[in-house]
Write an enzyme that holds these catalytic residues in place. Structure first.
Site, mmCIF file in Angstrom:
data_model
loop_
_atom_site.group_PDB
_atom_site.id
_atom_site.type_symbol
_atom_site.label_atom_id
_atom_site.label_comp_id
_atom_site.label_asym_id
_atom_site.label_seq_id
_atom_site.Cartn_x
_atom_site.Cartn_y
_atom_site.Cartn_z
ATOM 1 N N ARG A 137 90.572 47.085 80.234
ATOM 2 C CA ARG A 137 91.665 47.532 81.089
ATOM 3 C C ARG A 137 92.873 48.187 79.956
ATOM 4 O O ARG A 137 94.117 47.992 80.054
ATOM 5 C CB ARG A 137 92.498 46.191 81.628
ATOM 6 C CG ARG A 137 93.484 46.524 82.792
ATOM 7 C CD ARG A 137 93.662 45.420 83.821
ATOM 8 N NE ARG A 137 92.596 44.625 84.342
ATOM 9 C CZ ARG A 137 92.167 43.469 84.357
ATOM 10 N NH1 ARG A 137 93.055 42.527 83.863
ATOM 11 N NH2 ARG A 137 91.223 42.926 85.063
ATOM 12 N N CYS A 179 88.089 46.230 75.203
ATOM 13 C CA CYS A 179 89.012 45.946 76.514
ATOM 14 C C CYS A 179 88.727 46.800 77.668
ATOM 15 O O CYS A 179 88.890 48.008 77.598
ATOM 16 C CB CYS A 179 90.666 45.724 76.420
ATOM 17 S SG CYS A 179 91.393 45.476 77.854
ATOM 18 N N LYS A 199 81.264 42.865 90.816
ATOM 19 C CA LYS A 199 79.940 42.346 89.977
ATOM 20 C C LYS A 199 78.726 42.177 90.523
ATOM 21 O O LYS A 199 78.665 41.848 91.684
ATOM 22 C CB LYS A 199 80.516 41.032 89.419
ATOM 23 C CG LYS A 199 81.651 40.971 88.645
ATOM 24 C CD LYS A 199 82.029 39.503 88.176
ATOM 25 C CE LYS A 199 83.549 39.555 87.402
ATOM 26 N NZ LYS A 199 84.640 40.021 88.264
ATOM 27 N N ASP A 242 79.834 44.426 85.582
ATOM 28 C CA ASP A 242 80.887 44.666 86.730
ATOM 29 C C ASP A 242 80.510 46.428 87.117
ATOM 30 O O ASP A 242 80.474 47.377 86.275
ATOM 31 C CB ASP A 242 82.198 44.811 86.279
ATOM 32 C CG ASP A 242 83.141 43.794 87.210
ATOM 33 O OD1 ASP A 242 83.245 44.172 88.190
ATOM 34 O OD2 ASP A 242 83.834 43.130 86.307
HETATM 35 C C1 LIG Z 1 85.839 39.604 88.136
HETATM 36 C C2 LIG Z 1 86.623 39.478 89.295
HETATM 37 C C3 LIG Z 1 87.208 38.466 90.151
HETATM 38 C C4 LIG Z 1 86.635 37.048 89.985
HETATM 39 O O1 LIG Z 1 85.259 37.179 90.432
HETATM 40 P P1 LIG Z 1 84.183 35.880 90.290
HETATM 41 O O2 LIG Z 1 83.019 36.268 90.423
HETATM 42 O O3 LIG Z 1 84.725 34.741 91.497
HETATM 43 O O4 LIG Z 1 84.541 35.088 88.939
HETATM 44 C C5 LIG Z 1 87.974 38.590 91.076
HETATM 45 N N1 LIG Z 1 88.633 39.765 91.297
HETATM 46 C C6 LIG Z 1 88.321 40.900 90.370
HETATM 47 C C7 LIG Z 1 88.787 42.293 90.757
HETATM 48 C C8 LIG Z 1 87.578 40.899 89.457
HETATM 49 O O5 LIG Z 1 87.225 41.878 88.550
HETATM 50 S S1 SF4 Z 2 92.755 41.936 78.473
HETATM 51 FE FE1 SF4 Z 2 91.641 43.220 77.036
HETATM 52 S S2 SF4 Z 2 92.886 43.146 75.075
HETATM 53 FE FE2 SF4 Z 2 93.427 41.394 76.378
HETATM 54 S S3 SF4 Z 2 92.457 39.596 75.762
HETATM 55 FE FE3 SF4 Z 2 91.074 40.691 77.563
HETATM 56 S S4 SF4 Z 2 89.725 42.095 76.843
HETATM 57 FE FE4 SF4 Z 2 91.234 41.541 75.066
#
Ligand SMILES: *Cc1c(COP(=O)(O)O)cnc(C)c1O
Ligand code: SF4
Length: 398
Positions: free
Chosen positions: A136, A134, A339, A332
C-alpha cells in the site's frame, strides 16, 4: 527442545539510553530514524543502500524505531526489509501503484470493501517501520496522518448503512501508532455499530516496537472484546524476549493473535525459516495464519519470490509441521480479485464419486462416496435466515 527468546541488545549508538526510556513506546516512536544521516549512526550503509537513499523525492519513506533498527543491525535479513536499495527504482516485471485495486473498492475515503462481510478501515497512514515490500505504498507514509473528522464520520456511517458488514479490520498504516485515547475512541465507535461482531487490528508494532503492548493498551482492547490482533512477524529473529512478552500479555488477557508473513526473496523463503518462525509463534500461542506471496507493488521485484518456489516451501512443510503451526499460502489476486489460497495438490485421479490421492509421504489411497446414499438436508432451523442475509450482502465492486 524449548525455545529461548533473548532480550535485544541495543545497537552501540543507543548504548547510553536508560532502560526506562528504551522500554517506553512513546520514546521509541519519538526517536524514530528517518534520514540517511540517522541510519548511518546505526548501520554502516553499503553502496546499494546509499543508492536507495539517493533516490530523493521518489523514495518510499524510510523509518524504523531505535529498537527495530538495532534488530536490523544484528540481522542481515531484517536489515533488507527496512533499508532501501537502488534496486527499488529498477523497472520490474510488474510494477503496480495499487496492486489490489483498492482505490476502486473504496466506496468512501479510508474504507476498502472487497468481501461482503468485512471491510478494511485505514485509520492512519503512519507505520513504525516502512517495509520495502509494502503493498500500500500509494497510501502508507504519505504523511496524510490521522483521518479527518468528516472522513471518519463517513466511514462509520458506511459501516452502519451496510448491515452485511460483520467485521471491521483496522489497518493503515498501523493502528497501534495511534494513542490509546484515539484508538479507544475508534474501537468504541465501531463497537457501537449493531451489525459489527468482530474487530481485527492489523499491526506490526509487536515486532517493531513491542513496548507498545502495555497494561494501558490491554485495558483499552479488553473493553471492546472480541478484538483479534493480526501481527506481522516475518523472521524468527524478530521473536525477542520483548516481543514474546508482548504477545504473552495479549493472549493472557484474552486477545487471540494471528500472524501474517510475506515471503521475501533471500530473506525468509526457506522451509527451515518458515517452520522456525511458525513453531515459535505457536509456542507463544500465536496462530500462523497466512504466508503471502509478495504483491507486485512498485520497486519490489528484488524482494518477490516465484510462485513455484513458494508452493515448494509449503509442500515441504506438509507432514512435518503441526496443522496448528501451518500457515496458508495466499496470493492476493492483482487487480482486486481478493485472495486465493495455494494448497498443495495431493489429488492423483478423480471420477464421479471417487478420488485417488497420494499423501505427503507418497502413500496412495482412494476415497469412495457412500453406496446409494441420498444426501439428506439437515434441519437448518433459525440458521437459514441468518445465512440468507449474509448471502444477500453486496460489495460496491465495479
Ligand atoms: C485480506 C483482506 C481481508 C481479510 O481477509 P481474510 O481472508 O478474512 O483474512 C479483508 N478485506 C480486504 C480488502 C483484504 O485485502
Ligand atoms: S502497512 Fe506496509 S509499511 Fe506498514 S507495516 Fe504493513 S507492510 Fe509495513
Amino acid at each position: 527442545m524449548r525455545f529461548e527468546f533473548k532480550t535485544l541488545k541495543p545497537a552501540p549508538h543507543f548504548a547510553e539510553i536508560p532502560a526506562e526510556k528504551w522500554s517506553n513506546w512513546i520514546w521509541q516512536m519519538q526517536q524514530t530514524l528517518n534520514t540517511e544521516a540517522d541510519f548511518s549512526k546505526v548501520f554502516e550503509l553499503n553502496e546499494g543502500e546509499r543508492g536507495g537513499f539517493g533516490q530523493g523525492g521518489k523514495l518510499f519513506k524510510v523509518s524504523a524505531t531505535p529498537y527495530y533498527s538495532s534488530l536490523g543491525a544484528s540481522c542481515q535479513s531484517i536489515r533488507r526489509t527496512l533499508l532501501p536499495t537502488g534496486l527499488e527504482v529498477k523497472p520490474g516485471a510488474q510494477q503496480m501503484e495499487d496492486p489490489l485495486a483498492e482505490i476502486v473498492h473504496s466506496p468512501t475515503s479510508r474504507i476498502i470493501h472487497r468481501y461482503s462481510d468485512r471491510v478494511l478501515f485505514l485509520v492512519t497512514d503512519t507505520c513504525s517501520v516502512y517495509c520495502r515490500y509494502c503493498t500500500r505504498k500509494r497510501f502508507t507514509g504519505q504523511e496524510e496522518g490521522l483521518i479527518n473528522r468528516q472522513d471518519y464520520q463517513n466511514a462509520l456511517q458506511y459501516i452502519r448503512n451496510h448491515k452485511g458488514i460483520r467485521e471491521v479490520i483496522l489497518s493503515g498504516g498501523d493502528p497501534l501508532t495511534l494513542s490509546n485515547r484515539i484508538l479507544g475512541q475508534t474501537l468504541r465507535d465501531i463497537r457501537a455499530i449493531e451489525n459489527i461482531e468482530i474487530i481485527r487490528i492489523g499491526s506490526k508494532m509487536p515486532a517493531v516496537c513491542p513496548m507498545r503492548v502495555d497494561k494501558e493498551l490491554i485495558a483499552t482492547l479488553k473493553e471492546y472484546s472480541p478484538v483479534y490482533m493480526m501481527t506481522h512477524f516475518s523472521h524468527p529473529k524478530e521473536l525477542t524476549k520483548e516481543a514474546a512478552d508482548a504477545l504473552g500479555l495479549l493472549v493472557d488477557h484474552g486477545i487471540p493473535i494471528f500472524n501474517q508473513t510475506v515471503l521475501l526473496n533471500g530473506i525468509n523463503n526457506h522451509a527451515a525459516i518458515i517452520q522456525a518462525l511458525s513453531r515459535r509463534l505457536l509456542y507463544l500461542r500465536v496462530k500462523p495464519y497466512y504466508i503471502f506471496q509478495c504483491d507486485p507493488s512498485e520497486g519490489t521485484d528484488h524482494l518477490r519470490t516465484s510462485i513455484e518456489s513458494s508452493e515448494k516451501i509449503v509442500k515441504e512443510l506438509w507432514g512435518h509441521l503441526s496443522g496448528l503451526a501451518m500457515p496458508t499460502l495466499s496470493l492476493d489476486i492483482p487487480s482486486g480479485g481478493g485472495k486465493t489460497t495455494l494448497v498443495p495438490n495431493f489429488l492423483e485421479k478423480s471420477s464421479e464419486g471417487l478420488r485417488e490421492y497420494r499423501g505427503w509421504d507418497g502413500r496412495r489411497g482412494i476415497y469412495k462416496n457412500p453406496e446409494g446414499e441420498e444426501i439428506l438436508p439437515p434441519d437448518v432451523g433459525e440458521y437459514f435466515e441468518e445465512w440468507e442475509v449474509l448471502k444477500r450482502a453486496k460489495t460496491p465492486c465495479p
